[in-house]
Design an enzyme around this catalytic site. Structure first.
Site, mmCIF file in Angstrom:
data_model
loop_
_atom_site.group_PDB
_atom_site.id
_atom_site.type_symbol
_atom_site.label_atom_id
_atom_site.label_comp_id
_atom_site.label_asym_id
_atom_site.label_seq_id
_atom_site.Cartn_x
_atom_site.Cartn_y
_atom_site.Cartn_z
ATOM 1 C CB THR A 347 -20.660 17.196 40.943
ATOM 2 O OG1 THR A 347 -19.746 18.274 41.160
ATOM 3 C CG2 THR A 347 -20.776 16.895 39.463
ATOM 4 C CB CYS A 348 -21.602 16.021 46.056
ATOM 5 S SG CYS A 348 -20.460 14.713 45.696
ATOM 6 C CG ASP A 349 -15.387 18.559 44.114
ATOM 7 O OD1 ASP A 349 -15.121 19.354 45.037
ATOM 8 O OD2 ASP A 349 -14.521 18.019 43.402
ATOM 9 C CG ASN A 386 -21.329 13.536 41.957
ATOM 10 O OD1 ASN A 386 -21.875 14.410 42.605
ATOM 11 N ND2 ASN A 386 -20.287 12.892 42.427
#
Ligand SMILES: Cc1ncc(COP(=O)(O)O)c(C=O)c1O
Length: 398
Positions: A347-349, A386
């Site tokens: 994910t983009c975290d 996501n």
């Protein structure tokens, strides 16, 4: 490490690891099914249940479905002889729907024998639905008693008490359990309301490696049961010793056999022979029965070390690292000289970081990695964050 020291360390490391044959199977499954896959070994589930019963034959194991609610796990454990602890109406229905056609249905008391609703807090709507099943339910406060009296009067009650959770990996006593000093009053109040208290329960905290917690909890329970009889003339016939049975994530965790011996001695010392003893093992039955296999989808060099991006992470199967406080080493199938590496989820975290210090050989895009002993509180708390779905479940040895 010198050769001799390494041999000694290996001998002590009785953490369950995968055999070579199993590793080959996992790679084949990943090729056939795609990744990430969450692979359940049903032979291990049966073995874990048998081990529990071998060392604690007089204790009926109610598998805590919250640890892993896959319906196939429920079926396998039911066939092995297990009963179930559920914490919500959906969990109740997973068990009910998957076992009601099986032989125990013949018996009048099959729900009580097979399911305990062990969440002390139940929404009114849940109680209203549950009542028709005449369930066994836990409670730990007065308001809950009034709700049960009104909305599920056919339930049998089990009072959950608060006991020491010292040193357990997941602490539960700050949220659940009546203070032992109030227990007899609560039991008397339930009887005064026309309800029936069948038993007492406790939970020493999950992954409990401090066995003194169990010993203290049993002693507290025995005193409450005696005082209840003296004050109300009512007999408590069920003792539910909860979950907490630790898994060998690390070599230092003492074996289940040691704990079981202690429990047997204390139970024999403190309780009459006709006391029905229940337990609610969760992680003990499923943790080492599942493996996740993911693949490398990205690769970079960050902060002086190789960094791999894989297609499973802490919002998914590795969620246990957040909610369950367990770290699952990321391992490679590939051989090679190992270097300290970072492993990130998809994910983009940035929070989606599995580890900054895995020991891995150099990996390439599409190489497979895996984590063992990841069956409890992992896939169960996977999200769709996501847009990445939970890992596909694959069953083996069913
Ligand atoms: C009421 C109850 N019973 C049983 C369990 C299972 O515990 P464990 O997985 O430690 O065996 C839990 C875990 O949170 C629980 O809350």
């Amino acid at each position: 490490m010198k050769k001799k020291e390494k041999a000694k360390a290996d001998a002590c490391d009785d953490v369950p690891h995968l055999a070579e044959e199993r590793k080959e199977l996992l790679q084949r499954l990943a090729r056939e099914e795609g990744t990430p896959i969450f692979v359940i070994d049903h032979a291990k589930l049966r073995k874990n249940y048998q081990e529990f019963k071998k060392h604690l034959p007089q204790v009926q194991a109610y598998f805590a479905v919250k640890a892993n609610s896959n319906p196939e796990i429920v079926k396998t454990l039911f066939k092995a002889g297990a009963s179930f602890d559920v914490a919500s109406m959906p969990e109740f229905m997973i068990v009910y729907e998957n076992i009601r056609e099986m032989p125990a249905k013949e018996r009048q008391d099959w729900i009580w024998d097979k399911i305990i609703y062990a969440n002390t807090i139940k929404p009114i709507e849940t109680l209203e639905t549950l009542d028709q099943y005449k369930p066994l339910v836990t409670f730990d406060n007065c308001e809950e008693l009034k709700k049960i009296r009104k909305h599920a009067p056919h339930a049998g009650l089990v009072l959950r008490i608060r006991v020491p959770n010292t040193g357990s990996m997941v602490e539960l006593s700050s949220k659940f359990g009546a203070d032992p000093g109030q227990a007899v009053d609560l039991i008397a109040e339930a009887f005064a309301l026309g309800l029936v208290v069948e038993g007492l329960s406790f939970h020493v905290g999950s992954q409990c490696t401090n066995f003194a917690n169990y010993v203290e909890a049993l002693e507290i329970s025995a005193n409450i049961i005696k005082e209840t009889e003296t004050r109300t003339g009512k007999k408590i016939r069920i003792l539910d010793i909860g979950g907490g049975f630790p898994v060998k994530y690390h070599p230092e965790v003492k074996s289940f056999e040691v704990l079981a011996k202690k429990l047997k001695t204390e139970i024999a010392r403190l309780f009459p022979d006709d006391m029905q003893i229940l337990a609610e093992p969760g992680r003990f039955l499923v943790a080492n029965a599942c493996t996740v296999v993911a693949k490398v989808v990205g690769k970079a060099f960050r902060d002086g070390k190789p960094s791999y991006y894989i297609n499973d992470g802490v919002y998914h199967t590795y969620s246990g690292q957040v909610f369950d406080h367990v770290l699952y080493p990321v391992l490679a199938f590939k051989e090679g000289e190992k270097q300290i590496s970072a492993v990130f989820g998809p994910t983009c975290d940035a929070f989606d970081t599995i580890t900054l210090s895995a020991e891995l050989p150099e990996l390439d895009i599409n190489d497979l990695v895996y984590s063992e002993n990841i069956g409890a509180y992992s896939h169960a708390s996977s999200t769709y964050f996501n847009g990445f779905p939970p890992a596909k479940v694959v069953h083996t040895n069913k």
